[in-house]
Design an enzyme around this catalytic site. Structure first.
Site, short mmCIF file in Angstrom:
data_model
loop_
_atom_site.label_atom_id
_atom_site.label_comp_id
_atom_site.label_asym_id
_atom_site.label_seq_id
_atom_site.Cartn_x
_atom_site.Cartn_y
_atom_site.Cartn_z
N GLY A 21 0.84 -1.20 0.00
CA GLY A 21 0.00 0.00 0.00
C GLY A 21 0.87 1.25 0.00
O GLY A 21 1.93 1.26 0.61
N ARG A 84 -0.58 -7.00 -4.09
CA ARG A 84 -0.85 -8.40 -4.38
C ARG A 84 0.23 -8.84 -5.37
O ARG A 84 0.98 -8.02 -5.88
CB ARG A 84 -2.23 -8.63 -4.98
CG ARG A 84 -2.68 -7.57 -5.94
CD ARG A 84 -2.96 -8.02 -7.34
NE ARG A 84 -2.68 -6.93 -8.25
CZ ARG A 84 -1.59 -6.79 -8.96
NH1 ARG A 84 -0.63 -7.71 -8.90
NH2 ARG A 84 -1.39 -5.77 -9.75
N ASP A 123 5.85 -5.10 5.38
CA ASP A 123 6.27 -6.47 5.75
C ASP A 123 6.20 -7.44 4.57
O ASP A 123 7.14 -8.22 4.34
CB ASP A 123 5.47 -6.98 6.95
CG ASP A 123 3.97 -6.82 6.77
OD1 ASP A 123 3.53 -6.25 5.74
OD2 ASP A 123 3.22 -7.29 7.65
N THR A 145 5.33 2.20 5.74
CA THR A 145 3.92 1.91 6.02
C THR A 145 3.37 2.96 6.99
O THR A 145 4.07 3.37 7.92
CB THR A 145 3.67 0.52 6.64
OG1 THR A 145 2.32 0.45 7.11
CG2 THR A 145 4.58 0.19 7.80
N ASP A 147 1.25 2.20 9.02
CA ASP A 147 0.89 1.43 10.22
C ASP A 147 1.99 1.44 11.29
O ASP A 147 1.71 1.13 12.45
CB ASP A 147 0.60 -0.03 9.85
CG ASP A 147 -0.49 -0.16 8.80
OD1 ASP A 147 -1.33 0.75 8.71
OD2 ASP A 147 -0.49 -1.17 8.07
N ASP A 149 4.34 -0.71 11.74
CA ASP A 149 4.37 -2.03 12.37
C ASP A 149 5.57 -2.89 11.95
O ASP A 149 5.54 -4.10 12.09
CB ASP A 149 3.06 -2.78 12.08
CG ASP A 149 2.83 -3.02 10.59
OD1 ASP A 149 3.62 -2.52 9.78
OD2 ASP A 149 1.84 -3.71 10.25
N ARG A 191 -3.98 -1.75 10.52
CA ARG A 191 -4.02 -3.22 10.43
C ARG A 191 -4.10 -3.82 11.83
O ARG A 191 -4.96 -3.40 12.57
CB ARG A 191 -2.80 -3.72 9.65
CG ARG A 191 -3.16 -4.84 8.68
CD ARG A 191 -1.99 -5.34 7.93
NE ARG A 191 -1.71 -4.58 6.73
CZ ARG A 191 -2.34 -4.75 5.57
NH1 ARG A 191 -3.26 -5.66 5.45
NH2 ARG A 191 -2.03 -4.02 4.53
O1 F6P Z 1 -0.95 -1.24 5.51
C1 F6P Z 1 -1.48 0.01 5.19
C2 F6P Z 1 -3.00 -0.06 5.14
O2 F6P Z 1 -3.48 1.23 4.84
C3 F6P Z 1 -3.65 -0.61 6.41
O3 F6P Z 1 -3.68 0.34 7.44
C4 F6P Z 1 -4.99 -1.01 5.88
O4 F6P Z 1 -5.56 -2.04 6.67
C5 F6P Z 1 -4.67 -1.52 4.52
O5 F6P Z 1 -3.42 -0.95 4.14
C6 F6P Z 1 -5.70 -1.19 3.47
O6 F6P Z 1 -5.30 -1.78 2.28
P1 F6P Z 1 -6.00 -1.50 0.87
O7 F6P Z 1 -5.37 -0.26 0.31
O8 F6P Z 1 -5.69 -2.70 0.08
O9 F6P Z 1 -7.46 -1.30 1.12
#
Ligand code: F6P
Length: 367
Positions: A21, A84, A123, A145, A147, A149, A191
């Site tokens: 992301g 992905r 990750d 990220t 997050d 994390d 997350r």
């Molecule tokens: O890892 C970053 C993040 O924004 C998370 O906080 C969230 O759960 C996820 O990606 C959302 O992913 P997507 O952009 O695939 O909806």
């Protein structure tokens, strides 16, 4: 003793990709890598859409310092990204039998005459980078990220920007919450960790902060809201991380994991708001900040961190310190082996100072 310049390997052409992301600061890292490489007379090849740029041979372009002028402050990534498509996960059928895409990536890496890679990601992407490192591809990872994390680094870039945005949103919600004597339940990303919720909640003066690391009890939250009413503060702000769950319960999912996609968290605020209304007798509203947290211009903190990460990544490549990740150990940027990073998640420690500070401020953590 030889100088660091003498020790350096003569890398002439390196590739760079962004995976997972997006997070504010990706372009700042790309810019820093291109500029730092240029000052070592090294060419940079930008690979598009994460590892797709190593699967299809026409998905790359040369990046000169001119090409990265003006992108420091821009969100997203000029290279595109994908969360992905693990090249090690999907076999392709060829006349020579079943092969995984990773072999193709290695072929393209050599076809492009690359000497090394800079892999910017979270990750998942860093895990893929580690697999390529084990196959002999010289590379350095950069932790990204919102997050926050990733283990072994106190900060990933993107986190500070997401926290600033969420804090601003909470500030804005205070006035309308107070005007209508409502409970505003604000859902933030993160997350399975509560870093964004905890920091934005404390910075925004929330009354309740719910994080995945501490399962919540709705009765305790309602108690806190009623206590505020009794004091005359007839509104409350609840900040809930998307991965938070009730005691004995499960996380709220928009979509379960399937195929090459990871599970999508979401909906916890909508789930708990009517329950809180029933328990408190107050009107509630739900606000989901969603992908707004990933957009916009990086904060100055994230710009500096991303720039330092990018410059250090080039330095590590030139020094031959492959299979490492740049990490922030204030005040330094250090190198840690990717091996120590992959497969682990940096959660909020329960005895962490900001957790204790939140409790000292009278903020309910739902337990
Ligand atoms: O890892 C970053 C993040 O924004 C998370 O906080 C969230 O759960 C996820 O990606 C959302 O992913 P997507 O952009 O695939 O909806």
């Amino acid at each position: 003793m030889s100088s660091s310049v003498e020790r350096r390997r003569p890398l002439k052409r390196i590739g760079i990709l962004t995976g997972g992301g997006d997070a504010p600061g990706l372009n700042a890292v790309i810019r820093a890598v291109v500029k730092a490489a240029a000052s070592c007379s090294c060419e940079v090849i930008g690979l598009e859409d994460s590892f797709d740029g190593l699967i299809e041979s026409n998905r790359w372009r040369k990046l000169t310092p001119r090409d990265v002028t003006g992108i420091l402050r821009i969100g997203g990534t000029i290279l595109g990204t994908a969360n992905r498509g693990n090249p090690f996960a999907a076999p392709i059928q060829t006349s020579g039998g079943s092969r995984d895409y990773s072999e193709r990536c290695v072929e393209i890496f050599h076809e492009l005459t690359l000497d090394a890679l800079v892999v910017i990601g979270g990750d998942g992407t860093l895990g893929i980078a580690y697999e390529f490192h084990k196959l002999g591809i010289p590379l350095v990872g950069v932790p990204k990220t919102i997050d926050n994390d990733i283990v072994e680094t106190t900060n990933t870039f993107g986190f500070d920007t997401a926290v600033s945005f969420a804090t601003d949103a909470i500030d804005r919600l205070h006035t309308t919450a107070e005007a209508h004597h409502r409970v505003m339940v604000v859902e933030v990303m993160g997350r399975n960790t509560g870093w964004i919720a905890l920091y934005a909640g404390v910075a925004g003066g929330a009354d309740v902060i719910l994080i995945p690391e501490i399962p919540y009890d709705l009765a305790k939250i309602a108690e806190r809201i009623r206590a505020r009413d009794a004091l005359g503060a007839r509104f409350s702000i609840v900040v809930v991380a998307e991965g938070a769950k009730p005691v004995g319960g499960s996380v709220s999912l928009v979509k379960a994991a399937g195929g090459e996609y990871v599970e999508r968290l979401g909906g916890v605020a909508a789930r708990m708001t009517p329950e809180l209304e029933t328990l408190t007798g107050k009107e509630g509203r739900t606000v989901v900040l969603g992908h707004l947290q990933r957009g916009g211009s990086p904060t100055s903190f994230d710009r500096i961190l991303a720039t330092r990460f990018g410059a250090r990544a080039v330095e590590l490549l030139m020094d031959g310190e492959f299979g490492t990740m740049v990490a922030f150990r204030p005040p330094d940027i250090v190198a840690v082996p990717l091996e120590k990073v992959v497969g682990r998640t940096r959660t909020v420690p329960l005895d962490f100072d900001v957790v204790r500070t939140a409790r000292a401020m009278g903020i309910s953590l739902g337990d």
